[in-house]
Enzyme design. Structure first.
Site, mmCIF file in Angstrom:
data_model
loop_
_atom_site.group_PDB
_atom_site.id
_atom_site.type_symbol
_atom_site.label_atom_id
_atom_site.label_comp_id
_atom_site.label_asym_id
_atom_site.label_seq_id
_atom_site.Cartn_x
_atom_site.Cartn_y
_atom_site.Cartn_z
ATOM 1 N N LEU A 145 19.285 11.285 10.694
ATOM 2 C CA LEU A 145 20.607 11.914 10.713
ATOM 3 C C LEU A 145 20.504 13.390 11.080
ATOM 4 O O LEU A 145 19.556 14.071 10.686
ATOM 5 C CB LEU A 145 21.263 11.736 9.344
ATOM 6 C CG LEU A 145 21.499 10.265 8.960
ATOM 7 C CD1 LEU A 145 21.784 10.140 7.478
ATOM 8 C CD2 LEU A 145 22.635 9.679 9.782
ATOM 9 N N GLY A 173 18.281 -5.454 3.266
ATOM 10 C CA GLY A 173 19.158 -4.978 2.209
ATOM 11 C C GLY A 173 18.743 -5.300 0.784
ATOM 12 O O GLY A 173 19.592 -5.368 -0.105
ATOM 13 N N SER A 174 17.454 -5.484 0.514
ATOM 14 C CA SER A 174 17.055 -5.808 -0.869
ATOM 15 C C SER A 174 17.341 -4.638 -1.808
ATOM 16 O O SER A 174 17.739 -4.855 -2.960
ATOM 17 C CB SER A 174 15.574 -6.199 -0.924
ATOM 18 O OG SER A 174 14.738 -5.080 -0.695
ATOM 19 N N ASN A 181 18.386 8.914 -0.670
ATOM 20 C CA ASN A 181 17.568 8.016 0.151
ATOM 21 C C ASN A 181 16.382 7.529 -0.663
ATOM 22 O O ASN A 181 15.891 8.260 -1.536
ATOM 23 C CB ASN A 181 17.050 8.749 1.397
ATOM 24 C CG ASN A 181 16.213 7.846 2.290
ATOM 25 O OD1 ASN A 181 16.571 6.700 2.558
ATOM 26 N ND2 ASN A 181 15.046 8.354 2.714
ATOM 27 N N MET A 203 17.593 3.131 9.117
ATOM 28 C CA MET A 203 16.497 3.617 9.958
ATOM 29 C C MET A 203 16.938 4.510 11.108
ATOM 30 O O MET A 203 16.321 4.488 12.188
ATOM 31 C CB MET A 203 15.694 2.412 10.480
ATOM 32 C CG MET A 203 15.134 1.530 9.393
ATOM 33 S SD MET A 203 14.175 2.445 8.157
ATOM 34 C CE MET A 203 12.651 2.649 9.051
ATOM 35 N N ARG A 204 18.025 5.298 10.885
ATOM 36 C CA ARG A 204 18.407 6.290 11.895
ATOM 37 C C ARG A 204 18.220 7.686 11.294
ATOM 38 O O ARG A 204 18.653 7.930 10.168
ATOM 39 C CB ARG A 204 19.870 6.111 12.332
ATOM 40 C CG ARG A 204 20.223 4.775 12.910
ATOM 41 C CD ARG A 204 19.400 4.405 14.099
ATOM 42 N NE ARG A 204 19.593 5.319 15.223
ATOM 43 C CZ ARG A 204 18.821 5.327 16.302
ATOM 44 N NH1 ARG A 204 17.796 4.475 16.377
ATOM 45 N NH2 ARG A 204 19.030 6.167 17.277
ATOM 46 N N GLU A 209 15.866 18.299 6.425
ATOM 47 C CA GLU A 209 14.428 18.057 6.636
ATOM 48 C C GLU A 209 14.132 16.595 6.287
ATOM 49 O O GLU A 209 14.346 16.170 5.164
ATOM 50 C CB GLU A 209 13.584 18.972 5.751
ATOM 51 C CG GLU A 209 12.097 18.828 6.032
ATOM 52 C CD GLU A 209 11.227 19.305 4.864
ATOM 53 O OE1 GLU A 209 10.054 18.891 4.806
ATOM 54 O OE2 GLU A 209 11.756 20.025 3.976
ATOM 55 N N LEU A 210 13.650 15.828 7.260
ATOM 56 C CA LEU A 210 13.405 14.399 7.070
ATOM 57 C C LEU A 210 12.539 14.144 5.838
ATOM 58 O O LEU A 210 11.462 14.721 5.707
ATOM 59 C CB LEU A 210 12.713 13.799 8.303
ATOM 60 C CG LEU A 210 12.466 12.291 8.249
ATOM 61 C CD1 LEU A 210 13.792 11.529 8.273
ATOM 62 C CD2 LEU A 210 11.542 11.846 9.375
ATOM 63 N N ASP A 211 13.035 13.346 4.913
ATOM 64 C CA ASP A 211 12.314 12.999 3.677
ATOM 65 C C ASP A 211 11.925 14.235 2.872
ATOM 66 O O ASP A 211 10.950 14.222 2.135
ATOM 67 C CB ASP A 211 11.059 12.163 3.998
ATOM 68 C CG ASP A 211 11.388 10.883 4.756
ATOM 69 O OD1 ASP A 211 10.595 10.459 5.606
ATOM 70 O OD2 ASP A 211 12.484 10.332 4.497
#
Ligand code: GRF
Length: 197
Positions: free
Chosen positions: A94, A13-14, A108, A91-92, A144-146
């Site tokens: 969606l 969580g930094s 993100n 790290m899931r 679309e991931l990232d």
């Protein structure tokens, strides 16, 4: 109207801490929830220590039923009424259903210079490719991931002999500056991209 922010984490969580510590004074938003899919996420204690409500929705009991896991996430989110969701080391992956529900409200941070190196192991891939630079990106979350619109980016040099850990540490310093800056702009309605020097 002050915007309400929920932060989703899976680990230390930094980035969450850097967001929370920036949301003071004239900042247009305030943190209302830190939620994790892992009960052992170190960031949960850091959030509690800063007086922020926390929640855990463990993904494992849901197995491969992502929609059911996300329904459980949404039940907690519905009680917090966030205007903005920040994924910070969550790290899931969606589903499109969840992303559409929060379309235009979810950010993100990704440890690469998107669109390069979507997915995992970004630093090692940049080193293996012989790149001279690496960095991080804050983007809107889409199905679309990232893949969503990049709202901010910061670069760092890749030095001779760098390991992926060396690079990750150098990039993380920039992440802690970039994400708060982009969130402050996003909460104020600014969608123009910003690049940190
Ligand atoms: C960060 O490097 C972030 O870019 C990536 O996961 C890491 C999370 O670190 N998605 P932390 O939990 O915020 O310290």
């Amino acid at each position: 109207m002050t915007k309400r922010v929920a932060i989703l984490i899976s680990g230390g969580g930094s980035n969450m801490v850097s967001l929370v510590e920036d949301m003071t004074g004239d900042h247009p938003a305030r943190p209302v929830l830190v939620m994790s899919n892992r009960a052992d996420a170190g960031g949960l204690e850091k959030a509690k220590a800063r007086g922020i409500a926390t929640a855990v929705v463990d993904h494992r009991p849901f197995g491969s039923d992502r929609p059911a896991f996300e329904d459980a996430l949404n039940r907690v989110l519905d009680q917090a009424h966030p205007d903005i969701i920040c994924l910070a080391g969550f790290m899931r992956v969606l589903t499109e259903g969840f992303v559409m529900r929060w379309q235009g409200k979810m950010l993100n941070i990704h440890p690469s210079l998107l669109p390069k190196y979507k997915g995992l192991h970004t630093h090692q891939r940049a080193i293996d490719a012989g790149d001279a630079e690496a960095g991080c990106s804050v983007h809107e979350v889409t199905a679309e991931l990232d893949g969503g619109q990049v709202l901010g980016q910061a670069q760092v040099p890749i030095l001779r002999g760098d390991t992926s850990d060396d690079l990750a540490a150098r990039v993380l310093v920039k992440e802690h500056k970039l994400y708060p800056l982009v969130l402050r702009r996003f909460a104020a309605g600014i969608r123009e991209r910003i690049d940190l020097p």
